[in-house]
Design a protein around this motif. Structure first.
Motif, mmCIF file in Angstrom:
data_model
loop_
_atom_site.group_PDB
_atom_site.id
_atom_site.type_symbol
_atom_site.label_atom_id
_atom_site.label_comp_id
_atom_site.label_asym_id
_atom_site.label_seq_id
_atom_site.Cartn_x
_atom_site.Cartn_y
_atom_site.Cartn_z
ATOM 1 N N LEU A 491 0.823 -1.224 0.000
ATOM 2 C CA LEU A 491 0.000 0.000 0.000
ATOM 3 C C LEU A 491 0.854 1.270 0.000
ATOM 4 N N SER A 492 2.181 1.130 -0.248
ATOM 5 C CA SER A 492 3.048 2.314 -0.119
ATOM 6 C C SER A 492 2.695 3.411 -1.133
ATOM 7 N N GLU A 493 2.254 3.034 -2.334
ATOM 8 C CA GLU A 493 1.882 4.087 -3.309
ATOM 9 C C GLU A 493 0.638 4.825 -2.832
ATOM 10 N N TRP A 494 -0.298 4.057 -2.244
ATOM 11 C CA TRP A 494 -1.519 4.689 -1.708
ATOM 12 C C TRP A 494 -1.146 5.667 -0.599
ATOM 13 N N LEU A 495 -0.171 5.246 0.249
ATOM 14 C CA LEU A 495 0.251 6.123 1.356
ATOM 15 C C LEU A 495 0.858 7.423 0.819
ATOM 16 N N ALA A 496 1.547 7.326 -0.333
ATOM 17 C CA ALA A 496 2.150 8.541 -0.909
ATOM 18 C C ALA A 496 1.055 9.535 -1.294
ATOM 19 N N ASP A 497 -0.139 9.027 -1.683
ATOM 20 C CA ASP A 497 -1.255 9.920 -2.033
ATOM 21 C C ASP A 497 -2.050 10.358 -0.798
ATOM 22 N N HIS A 498 -1.872 9.629 0.308
ATOM 23 C CA HIS A 498 -2.627 9.943 1.536
ATOM 24 C C HIS A 498 -1.652 10.008 2.713
ATOM 25 N N PRO A 499 -0.712 10.993 2.670
ATOM 26 C CA PRO A 499 0.396 10.993 3.636
ATOM 27 C C PRO A 499 -0.065 11.079 5.093
ATOM 28 N N VAL A 500 -1.299 11.575 5.303
ATOM 29 C CA VAL A 500 -1.777 11.718 6.677
ATOM 30 C C VAL A 500 -1.864 10.348 7.376
ATOM 31 N N CYS A 533 7.198 7.458 -0.679
ATOM 32 C CA CYS A 533 6.662 8.577 0.117
ATOM 33 C C CYS A 533 7.746 9.557 0.548
ATOM 34 N N LYS A 534 8.911 9.549 -0.145
ATOM 35 C CA LYS A 534 10.059 10.277 0.431
ATOM 36 C C LYS A 534 9.763 11.761 0.694
ATOM 37 N N TYR A 535 8.912 12.394 -0.131
ATOM 38 C CA TYR A 535 8.686 13.830 0.084
ATOM 39 C C TYR A 535 7.778 14.099 1.288
ATOM 40 N N ASP A 536 7.154 13.060 1.830
ATOM 41 C CA ASP A 536 6.298 13.238 3.018
ATOM 42 C C ASP A 536 6.983 12.751 4.286
ATOM 43 N N LEU A 537 8.223 12.272 4.161
ATOM 44 C CA LEU A 537 8.865 11.656 5.323
ATOM 45 C C LEU A 537 9.778 12.578 6.147
ATOM 46 N N PRO A 538 10.132 13.806 5.663
ATOM 47 C CA PRO A 538 11.042 14.610 6.491
ATOM 48 C C PRO A 538 10.660 14.677 7.978
ATOM 49 N N PRO A 539 9.360 14.807 8.343
ATOM 50 C CA PRO A 539 9.063 14.870 9.791
ATOM 51 C C PRO A 539 9.494 13.594 10.544
ATOM 52 N N GLY A 570 18.950 6.009 1.632
ATOM 53 C CA GLY A 570 19.312 6.861 0.497
ATOM 54 C C GLY A 570 18.082 7.585 -0.063
ATOM 55 N N PHE A 571 16.983 6.825 -0.256
ATOM 56 C CA PHE A 571 15.736 7.456 -0.749
ATOM 57 C C PHE A 571 15.256 8.520 0.244
ATOM 58 N N LEU A 572 15.278 8.149 1.528
ATOM 59 C CA LEU A 572 14.767 9.030 2.577
ATOM 60 C C LEU A 572 15.538 10.359 2.599
ATOM 61 N N LEU A 573 16.875 10.267 2.580
ATOM 62 C CA LEU A 573 17.698 11.477 2.681
ATOM 63 C C LEU A 573 17.578 12.363 1.446
ATOM 64 N N SER A 574 17.274 11.733 0.299
ATOM 65 C CA SER A 574 17.198 12.503 -0.961
ATOM 66 C C SER A 574 16.219 13.669 -0.878
ATOM 67 N N ASN A 621 25.579 1.109 -1.550
ATOM 68 C CA ASN A 621 24.115 1.003 -1.620
ATOM 69 C C ASN A 621 23.428 2.295 -1.195
ATOM 70 N N LEU A 622 24.027 2.976 -0.233
ATOM 71 C CA LEU A 622 23.474 4.271 0.184
ATOM 72 C C LEU A 622 23.556 5.267 -0.974
ATOM 73 N N PHE A 623 24.708 5.286 -1.660
ATOM 74 C CA PHE A 623 24.908 6.246 -2.743
ATOM 75 C C PHE A 623 24.123 5.879 -4.010
ATOM 76 N N THR A 624 23.657 4.625 -4.077
ATOM 77 C CA THR A 624 22.877 4.216 -5.259
ATOM 78 C C THR A 624 21.570 4.993 -5.330
ATOM 79 N N THR A 625 20.966 5.262 -4.148
ATOM 80 C CA THR A 625 19.617 5.864 -4.163
ATOM 81 C C THR A 625 19.611 7.312 -3.667
ATOM 82 N N LEU A 626 20.756 7.783 -3.150
ATOM 83 C CA LEU A 626 20.778 9.149 -2.615
ATOM 84 C C LEU A 626 20.952 10.123 -3.783
ATOM 85 N N ASP A 627 19.831 10.663 -4.217
ATOM 86 C CA ASP A 627 19.854 11.446 -5.454
ATOM 87 C C ASP A 627 19.026 12.706 -5.253
#
Length: 938
Positions: A491-500, A533-539, A570-574, A621-627
């Motif tokens: 359901l991760s794609e659904w969560l990206a549309d419903h970050p709450v 959901c990386k753009y909703d995860l900073p908090p 890597g995704f998270l930090l991006s 592996n960290l640098f593979t996704t940190l973009d």
């Protein structure tokens, strides 16, 4: 058995007595072979020797038919009949081989030289004046009739003969089936005869005999299902008859079969009750064969919809057969494909008919979902504890098949299916009456996850409710916890549309990270959430990093999960601000850097090597996704240019520059070790691929390091990284000087390696050829430098064409197909082709002549095509000269065949496919395989 080459003189007159009885000799000595074989069949020989004689006869007849004079056909036939009659009461294995030999003879003589072969066989064996008893004759005849269709299926008859013989056999069926019916229905027929009759029938139906001609025999086979000794053979015969592709044309016969199948329901129920798995399995095979092969034809008979629905319900019973697969039942898995087929057929009808069938079958498919989810349930913990690892693995695969079926059924039932599952789960989790079993909850979630993984559930109105229910599940068990994780992941794609909603499931995932038993499910779910959901995860970033760091330090997870976890981070930090990224990177990487510094001081040994490779793997592996650069368009390929990062240098580059000295220090101690060198190269290769232009500040120092590394000890991974740099940066003026210097350095080191003997390094030669090809493709200017010895490079590549390793040869061919088109534009290339092109052509002809594997012929054809297209006048001169010497490139070629080949090649300058076909033909001629069975590979 392969056909051997004839040995000259082997068949000399005086040679026969000295020859051993080996199959090769029997094959070679054609005139003596018959004499041998009949001798070996003498009654005083042991069965193994007699079997050998019968096999030799079969080989002669099936493979060397053209050697047998026509006037010997009849005597050969008579002798075989005599021997079969003799062995009717002798050794069974010898009898079978003799029957196969006679069957082969019949197929070679039909239809012209022996028009009524089958009828003759039946007549001869029914003759009363035979010395063998009736039962022995009958069994010998049945054996002969059984092997005849089998021999036809495997025979090497040319295509046009195969058609003639098939037609002839279809007619001859009329001489076989009445006899089989009579023997099967005769009360006095002993069990062994009826067994053989069923096997014989099984064999004949595979010749695509019209189903209506089999009707009486199929009915007799159904009756024989009541006899436990005949059960297996009857099932086989019925299934083969029903499954032949042509059967669907005979709808009336198929309709008569439905009541016969439905008539087995009581026997099926009894078998299930008594735990008789073999009987239930056999009956299920019959029901599925009828349903799966003919659902379309039977659904078309709308007026018979009720009897077909009864068959579908019988198959449903088989799907839901009690017991846990594969321990107490193995039948339910046979039915899964049927449900796909039925659904496809219903959905393929025109609207009106489809609507009628949807009404009838939607309830059936809802019932199917319940049955499948019941079958997917785990047994009790106690029972599961006794299962072997093999049974657990089979059960896992079975659940995957169920998952695929559910995903498919969604097409038929749509959103109502998800509501149905949600309602059941809700009732289960909120009911106060009875305690629910974790198995039931797990299966419902598993059904949900199966659908959510592949179908876009973003518009489903039940997902918010489901996300709300998940935290209410009391997780007491590993399997349930795993499924909860995978469901959240799905359901991760659904969560990206419903970050709450992220906050209601993320704590569960982070909690599961600490449990080694949930390693795969928790880490892969976190990775999906961080990616989608990386753009909703900073908090939540600080918390995710802290928990991840903690589990990494405690070494809870195996290596591959640690690598996934680093990709997740890597995704998270991006998505964070640059200073935030640097802060997190610092806390995340510092402990590893300290560890690496300590390891760099130690004397190399196997355990610190593992630690070094692990740490380097985590970083890459960290640098593979940190973009952090924003792509102009996310849907383009990796070639795309990225917009520069507005806030200064890229954090990955900052970190790489900080640890560069340390990595060099580690390298200096471990230069001899391919794994460590590979791990170092991987860090930069992954970073280069992800960062593209942002990596630019690192180019000069990396080129310098690679040059030093490769000069000390050449390794393939360093060449692969050089290739990556050439691919991304060589065409940019600012980066050309360091890249050119590196390219020249690795080339000169590799050329030295060639002088010392490159045979021990096929991987280096392979990577070097790929690097050269990439240079020609991206920046041919690299070949303009005076310091590059193009002639030596060319000669080394010709040498590489002769390596036994296929990937190396392929890479060398790839180099030449990039090089030859540059003849005109790069002067040094044109010059070397003029001087040494003939040497290349000879190497290519040697390879085609038999020195290289046939699987590589397309690559050599590409070189010929490029020579013809770009160096035509040279090629037309060289190819005539090269093919002049007798015996080159193969002693099997005549001057005319060589001449034809060179003319064909020179004529074809446009169609590369035609050149490939010519080369394939020519290589078969060179190898003496033209027109043999070996050509079937092509």
């Amino acid at each position: 058995m392969e056909r051997r080459e004839e040995q000259p003189g082997a068949a000399g007159a005086g040679a026969a007595p000295a020859l051993d009885f080996t199959v090769e000799n029997v094959e070679k000595v054609s005139p003596q072979a018959w004499h041998f074989s009949w001798q070996l069949l003498q009654p005083d020989k042991v069965p193994e020797i007699q079997y050998f004689g019968a096999s030799a006869l079969h080989i002669k007849i099936s493979r060397y038919w053209s050697d047998i004079p026509t006037d010997q056909y009849e005597s050969l036939k008579a002798q075989l009949f005599t021997q079969i009659t003799r062995f009717a009461s002798g050794s069974k294995i010898v009898l079978t081989r003799l029957c196969v030999a006679l069957a082969s003879l019949a197929l070679s003589m039909m239809p012209d030289a022996w028009p009524c072969a089958v009828a003759d066989m039946v007549r001869l064996f029914q003759a009363e004046d035979s010395p063998v008893d009736g039962q022995g004759r009958c069994l010998a005849l049945l054996e002969l009739l059984t092997v005849l269709p089998e021999e036809f299926q495997t025979s090497r008859l040319p295509q046009y003969r195969k058609g003639l013989v098939r037609t002839s056999l279809a007619v001859e069926c009329g001489a076989v089936f009445p006899l089989l019916e009579q023997l099967l229905q005769q009360p006095s027929s002993p069990s062994c005869v009826r067994q053989k009759v069923l096997k014989c029938f099984s064999s004949w139906v595979q010749l695509e005999v019209p189903l209506q001609d089999c009707e009486a025999l199929i009915q007799a086979a159904f009756a024989a299902l009541q006899d436990s000794e005949l059960f297996d053979s009857s099932v086989e015969a019925i299934v083969n008859a029903i499954s032949q592709p042509d059967a669907q044309r005979y709808v009336n016969t198929l309709l008569k079969l439905i009541p016969l199948v439905l008539g087995l329901q009581e026997q099926l129920r009894q078998a299930v009750q008594n735990g008789d798995m073999e009987t239930s399995h056999g009956i299920c095979r019959i029901a599925v064969a009828l349903g799966e092969n003919h659902s379309r034809a039977l659904l078309d008979q709308v007026e018979h919809w009720q009897s077909f629905l009864a068959l579908v319900n019988m198959i449903m019973f088989c799907t839901g057969i009690p017991g846990h697969y594969p321990v107490n039942e193995t039948t339910s898995s046979l039915t899964l494909t049927f449900w796909y087929t039925l659904q496809d057929d219903i959905l393929s009808f025109e609207a009106e008919k489809q609507a009628v069938y949807q009404q009838v079958y939607r309830p059936v498919y809802f019932q199917l979902v319940d049955v499948l989810l019941h079958k997917a349930q785990f047994p009790s913990d106690e029972e599961y504890g006794f299962w072997s690892s093999d049974e657990k693995e089979q059960f896992r695969i079975y659940r995957v098949d169920i998952s695929d079926t559910l995903m498919y059924v969604y097409e038929m039932l749509g959103a109502e299916l998800l509501s149905n599952l949600y309602d059941k789960l809700g009732r289960l989790l909120t009911s106060s009456e009875e305690p629910y079993s974790w198995q039931h909850t797990e299966a419902l979630l598993y059904g949900f996850q199966s659908i959510a993984e592949t179908i876009d559930v973003n518009y489903s109105d039940v997902v918010p409710g489901l996300i709300g229910l998940i935290p209410r599940i009391s997780i007491s068990n590993v399997q349930l916890a795993d499924t909860v994780m995978f469901t959240i992941g799905a359901l991760s794609e659904w969560l990206a549309d419903h970050p709450v909603m992220i906050n209601s499931v993320l704590p569960l995932v982070l909690h599961a990270l600490g449990n080694p038993e949930l390693s795969v499910s928790s880490v892969s779910t976190l990775k999906k959430i961080c990616r989608e959901c990386k753009y909703d995860l900073p908090p939540y970033a600080a918390n995710i990093v802290a928990v991840s760091q903690d589990v990494l330090m405690k070494q809870i997870h195996k290596t591959s999960q640690c690598m996934w976890l680093m990709q997740a981070l890597g995704f998270l930090l991006s998505a964070l601000q640059v200073e935030e990224i640097l802060k997190n990177l610092h806390s995340l990487i510092s402990p590893y850097i300290q560890q690496l510094e300590k390891l760099a001081e130690e004397i190399p040994n196997p355990s610190n090597k593992l630690a070094i490779v692990h740490i380097l793997g985590l970083l890459s592996n960290l640098f593979t996704t940190l973009d952090i650069s924003h792509h102009e368009d996310d849907h383009e390929g990796p070639e795309l240019r990225k917009l520069p990062v507005p806030q200064g240098p890229n954090p990955v580059v900052v970190v790489l520059q900080q640890v560069f000295q340390l990595i060099q220090k580690v390298l200096s101690k471990w230069l001899n070790d391919a794994q460590v060198v590979e791990a170092v190269c991987a860090i930069f290769e992954k970073s280069v691929k992800t960062l593209l232009d942002d990596f630019a500040p690192m180019v000069p120092q990396l080129c310098e390091m690679l040059g030093r590394m490769y000069s000390t000890i050449p390794q393939a991974s360093a060449l692969d990284l050089t290739r990556q740099l050439v691919h991304i940066f060589a065409h940019e003026p600012a980066h050309f000087p360091p890249i050119e210097a590196l390219f020249l350095l690795v080339t000169s080191v590799t050329l030295t390696l060639f002088q010392q003997g490159p045979r021990d390094h096929p991987d280096i030669v392979d990577s070097f050829m790929q690097l050269l090809a990439q240079a020609l493709k991206r920046k041919p200017d690299l070949f303009l430098c005076e310091r590059l010895d193009v002639k030596a490079v060319f000669q080394c590549a010709v040498l590489a064409l002769k390596f036994p390793e296929a990937p190396t040869v392929k890479a060398s061919c790839g180099f030449f197909t990039e090089l030859l088109p540059r003849c005109g534009e790069v002067e040094s290339v044109g010059k070397v082709v003029q001087e040494d092109g003939r040497m290349l052509l000879i190497a290519v002809l040697e390879a085609i002549g038999g020195q290289a594997s046939r699987s590589l012929m397309d690559c050599f054809a590409d070189i010929l095509f490029a020579l013809n297209k770009h160096c035509f006048s040279l090629l037309s001169m060289w190819i005539k000269e090269a093919l002049q010497p007798p015996g080159f490139p193969s002693a099997r070629l005549s001057p005319e065949q060589k001449d034809t080949f060179s003319q064909q090649i020179l004529r074809e300058r446009v169609n590369k496919r035609r050149v490939k076909e010519m080369v394939k033909e020519f290589t078969l001629l060179c190898r003496g395989l033209h027109g043999t069975d070996y050509t079937a590979d092509y």
